[in-house]
Design a protein around this motif. Structure first.
Motif, mmCIF file in Angstrom:
data_model
loop_
_atom_site.group_PDB
_atom_site.id
_atom_site.type_symbol
_atom_site.label_atom_id
_atom_site.label_comp_id
_atom_site.label_asym_id
_atom_site.label_seq_id
_atom_site.Cartn_x
_atom_site.Cartn_y
_atom_site.Cartn_z
ATOM 1 N N ALA A 303 0.824 -1.192 -0.024
ATOM 2 C CA ALA A 303 0.009 0.047 -0.293
ATOM 3 C C ALA A 303 0.719 1.345 -0.165
ATOM 4 N N LEU A 304 2.022 1.074 0.631
ATOM 5 C CA LEU A 304 2.978 2.487 0.798
ATOM 6 C C LEU A 304 3.616 2.554 -0.569
ATOM 7 N N THR A 305 4.031 1.372 -1.137
ATOM 8 C CA THR A 305 4.887 1.390 -2.434
ATOM 9 C C THR A 305 3.874 2.047 -3.463
ATOM 10 N N ASN A 306 2.675 1.475 -3.432
ATOM 11 C CA ASN A 306 1.561 1.861 -4.455
ATOM 12 C C ASN A 306 1.149 3.330 -4.277
ATOM 13 N N GLY A 307 1.234 3.723 -3.045
ATOM 14 C CA GLY A 307 0.674 5.157 -2.942
ATOM 15 C C GLY A 307 2.001 6.001 -3.278
ATOM 16 N N HIS A 308 2.923 5.787 -3.277
ATOM 17 C CA HIS A 308 4.268 6.582 -3.911
ATOM 18 C C HIS A 308 4.257 6.316 -5.270
ATOM 19 N N GLY A 309 3.551 5.301 -5.866
ATOM 20 C CA GLY A 309 3.967 5.143 -7.170
ATOM 21 C C GLY A 309 5.253 4.697 -7.702
ATOM 22 N N THR A 310 6.093 4.239 -6.883
ATOM 23 C CA THR A 310 7.343 3.866 -7.350
ATOM 24 C C THR A 310 7.607 2.817 -8.418
ATOM 25 N N PRO A 311 8.066 3.383 -9.354
ATOM 26 C CA PRO A 311 8.418 2.191 -10.511
ATOM 27 C C PRO A 311 9.446 1.150 -10.205
ATOM 28 N N THR A 312 8.950 -0.027 -10.362
ATOM 29 C CA THR A 312 9.720 -1.047 -9.606
ATOM 30 C C THR A 312 9.909 -1.992 -10.745
ATOM 31 N N PHE A 313 11.238 -2.621 -10.844
ATOM 32 C CA PHE A 313 11.908 -3.641 -11.747
ATOM 33 C C PHE A 313 12.374 -4.758 -10.998
ATOM 34 N N PHE A 314 12.071 -5.928 -11.278
ATOM 35 C CA PHE A 314 12.201 -7.209 -10.753
ATOM 36 C C PHE A 314 12.866 -8.056 -11.770
ATOM 37 N N LYS A 339 5.909 -1.222 -13.458
ATOM 38 C CA LYS A 339 6.447 -2.325 -13.047
ATOM 39 C C LYS A 339 7.027 -3.302 -14.324
ATOM 40 N N ARG A 340 8.136 -4.062 -14.129
ATOM 41 C CA ARG A 340 8.536 -5.099 -14.958
ATOM 42 C C ARG A 340 9.237 -6.258 -14.190
ATOM 43 N N LEU A 341 8.850 -7.525 -14.414
ATOM 44 C CA LEU A 341 9.364 -8.504 -14.067
ATOM 45 C C LEU A 341 10.103 -9.450 -15.083
ATOM 46 N N ASN A 342 11.392 -9.883 -15.015
ATOM 47 C CA ASN A 342 12.275 -10.615 -15.884
ATOM 48 C C ASN A 342 12.589 -11.632 -15.363
ATOM 49 N N MET A 343 12.100 -12.900 -15.750
ATOM 50 C CA MET A 343 12.520 -14.190 -15.385
ATOM 51 C C MET A 343 13.493 -14.831 -16.238
ATOM 52 N N TRP A 344 14.656 -15.437 -15.580
ATOM 53 C CA TRP A 344 15.605 -16.048 -16.423
ATOM 54 C C TRP A 344 15.975 -17.557 -15.963
ATOM 55 N N ILE A 345 16.550 -18.245 -16.764
ATOM 56 C CA ILE A 345 17.138 -19.630 -16.409
ATOM 57 C C ILE A 345 17.944 -19.250 -15.196
ATOM 58 N N GLY A 346 18.370 -20.467 -14.405
ATOM 59 C CA GLY A 346 19.362 -20.432 -13.422
ATOM 60 C C GLY A 346 19.083 -20.251 -12.164
ATOM 61 N N ASP A 347 19.800 -19.769 -11.343
ATOM 62 C CA ASP A 347 19.634 -19.552 -10.035
ATOM 63 C C ASP A 347 20.108 -17.954 -9.334
ATOM 64 N N HIS A 348 20.214 -17.902 -8.007
ATOM 65 C CA HIS A 348 20.350 -16.699 -7.447
ATOM 66 C C HIS A 348 21.706 -15.931 -8.104
ATOM 67 N N ALA A 349 21.643 -14.853 -8.681
ATOM 68 C CA ALA A 349 22.411 -14.037 -9.193
ATOM 69 C C ALA A 349 23.317 -14.446 -10.221
#
Length: 642
Positions: A303-314, A339-349
């Motif tokens: 609710a806070l993030t949406n209230g600020h409208g902060t563009p968020t990239f995952f 917002k944007r969500l990128n999903m990739w092959i592999g594991d953490h980092a």
């Protein structure tokens, strides 16, 4: 004017076992370090990545004496030239930023180790703040990414969150680790105060990897001065990252505790020590540990993030071993911001790690995970018209659709057993996550085949009829070859490089597991290459009974080739408690999301066993677990398709 250089003396002298940062790096060594990525085989930070980061720090913060720049001379010529270019654009500096007080009544505030690159040209300039990831080396690990940002015209301010790091290392911050708790949010705001005073930025964004990504989201939720966020290998809900479906992610916590830079007793306060001890001892999980995790969950502050409208990239990975993908999806779906969500092959980092620590191994190569992260910042902080505003919300890389070729030994010309990617994996975009899945196919589970062979996975089609009345049993508490991965981060790093783990399904011990398999799959719409296009979150319903009062059901979905070797599509554990021996209990749970093409002619296999090195299980060794399919609630697999 010379800048203070905290790394003047080689780290190897003060910290035995550290890489030597007083020896020159060659181009070949730099390429090898970048190609290998962030992690060593044992799940610790690769020493080469540390050496490269600290050598770059030395070169940027060096003192010039009689025209001889010894620190820069330790770099390959092309890297040394880049350092000189950046020093002409931005002033490097080392700082100790005053954070929040450790506790009420504390006489001194925490001091955060930080590094900055302040643009020298007329401003104002945008600022990117980078909280470091959860490693003993803090901000010094990702020096390369700071150079990239400085060349783009950003002020850069990187800092190590409180408590992380090896004692005496200059990039270590004082205080105790708060695990992205309220002290870390307050520290983030203190860093913003410092930056506004020192740099007078036009606008402020946060970018973080892993731990730094969660902190970035949390600071942005609680401080409306943050105008954009890039969250790489991130979490949305720390509670369900570490404890979901009544199952503790023990290996993830063990790996994280090994990367703090010291023992638990010296790194955490009493309250956090208690939570960690309870987690490992399997006690007070609900509500204590869960509430502790939710306090640290960006999802709790949507609710806070949406209230600020902060563009968020995952940016995240399908086989993420620290912060499983489904909890990130829930947070992403709850965001009502650009917002944007990128999903990739592999594991953490694995996807972005190499481009955070060093230059591409081949000049001109582009690391897409980081290129798109930078583009997000360029659009939302610099106002660049780079097409970001037209991006679909979701972009999924389809697992293992890359084309590979064998790697040959340069001396013998013989194959090494490894492969390299020659054609990248396919990516698919979608307006949102809800559009990724376009239909669901139900597979009914059958009893044993002839001679006790595996059961079948049978598409129910229009009839919706599933076989009922059968029972299948296995002995619990013993691991099998059906494991999610060989090692946290290492198996996924190999996936990202073109070498996914290969399972031999014949070696899965059916005394301690049960399996169901389809007939060879043919595309429902006649497409030749894909027998099924898995897109989304699979769902499994089973009925279980045990000779004990608890049982573990660890489900693995495998893509099985004609030779009975397989690759993993998805998995997810479920611990079931409160069972009454010899009475049935029906359970339903979701496996982790996937984007995977099962080749035409391959088979889909479901394996259920009771143990996996990643997790804390609830089974009692050598007790019997029975899976059945009663009337009214037949056992079934719901497979999402796209």
């Amino acid at each position: 004017m010379p800048q203070e250089n905290p790394f003047t003396t080689g780290s190897s002298e003060h910290f035995p076992g550290f890489p030597d940062v007083t020896a020159a790096l060659t181009t070949a060594e730099t390429s090898r370090i970048t190609a290998h990525g962030l992690w060593a085989a044992d799940g610790t930070v690769d020493p080469g990545a540390v050496r490269l980061g600290q050598t770059l720090a030395n070169a940027l913060l060096r003192e010039t004496t009689e025209g001889t720049d010894a620190a820069t001379a330790l770099l390959p010529a092309e890297l040394a030239a880049l350092v000189e270019e950046v020093r002409g654009l931005a002033l490097p500096a080392y700082h100790r930023i005053e954070g929040a007080a450790e506790s009420e009544g504390a006489t001194e505030n925490v001091r955060l180790s930080a590094f900055s690159l302040r643009q020298l040209g007329p401003g104002p300039h945008p600022l990117v703040v980078l909280p470091a990831g959860w490693t003993p080396f803090g901000w010094a690990l990702f020096l390369w990414s700071y150079l990239v940002l400085a060349r783009k015209g950003y002020h850069v301010l990187a800092y190590t969150p409180r408590g992380l790091g090896l004692p005496g290392l200059p990039s270590t911050s004082s205080g105790l680790i708060d695990v992205a708790g309220p002290h870390d949010w307050a520290d983030g705001s203190a860093v913003i105060d410092f930056a506004r005073d020192r740099f007078a930025p036009s606008i402020i964004g946060f970018m973080g990897e892993s731990y730094g990504s969660g902190i970035s989201q949390l600071v942005a939720a609680h401080d409306d001065r943050v105008s954009a966020v890039v969250a790489l290998s991130t979490w949305g809900n720390l509670a369900t990252s570490l404890y979901d479906h009544k199952t503790r992610h023990l290996a993830a916590v063990k790996a994280l505790l090994a990367l703090t830079g010291g023992p638990v007793e010296s790194k955490f306060d009493e309250d956090n020590q208690r939570i960690l001890a309870d987690f490992q001892a399997d006690r007070n999980l609900e509500p204590d540990v869960v509430d502790w995790g939710r306090l640290r969950a960006p999802e709790s502050y949507l609710a806070l993030t949406n209230g600020h409208g902060t563009p968020t990239f995952f940016s995240n990975t399908w086989h993420e071993s620290l912060f499983a993908v489904n909890q990130t999806l829930e947070t992403f779906n709850g965001l009502d911001v650009p917002k944007r969500l990128n999903m990739w092959i592999g594991d953490h980092a694995a996807p972005e790690g190499a481009a955070l620590i060093g230059p591409p191994t081949t000049p001109g190569d582009v690391n897409l995970p980081m290129a798109e992260a930078y583009a997000w910042l360029d659009h939302h902080l610099k106002g660049e018209s780079n097409g970001v505003d037209a991006w679909p919300q979701v972009c999924n890389q389809v697992m293992f659709t890359y084309v590979t070729e064998p790697v040959l030994d340069p001396e013998t010309g013989e194959p090494t057993g490894e492969k390299r990617i020659v054609v990248p994996a396919r990516r698919e975009t979608s307006p949102g996550w809800s559009e990724v899945t376009t239909s669901t196919e139900v597979f009914g589970l059958t009893g044993d085949g002839a001679g006790g062979a595996d059961g079948g996975l049978v598409p129910t089609g229009d009839s919706g009829a599933e076989e009922t009345g059968w029972r299948r049993a296995f002995l619990a508490g013993v691991d099998t070859e059906a494991t999610a991965m060989d090692g946290i981060m290492e198996t996924g790093r190999k996936e990202w490089a073109g070498n996914p783990k290969i399972y031999d399904t014949r070696k899965i011990d059916r005394r301690h597991a049960v399996a169901w398999t389809t007939e060879p799959l043919v595309s429902p719409d006649g497409e030749e290459e894909a027998g099924r296009r898995v897109r989304g979150i699979p769902r499994l319903r089973l009925t279980v009974r045990s000779t004990a009062t608890s049982a573990s059901l660890y489900a693995h979905l495998l893509d099985v080739a004609e030779d009975d070797t397989a690759r993993i599509i998805s998995h997810e554990p479920l611990n079931v408690y409160g069972l009454t021996p010899d009475q049935d209990t029906t359970v339903t749970w979701e496996l982790q999301a996937a984007a995977y093409d099962i080749a035409s002619g391959h088979r889909l296999m479901l394996v259920v066993d009771s143990k996996d090195p990643l997790y804390g299980d609830a089974s009692v060794t050598w007790t019997q677990t029975v899976i059945s399919s009663p009337e009214g609630e037949p056992s079934r697999l719901e497979l999402p398709l796209g």
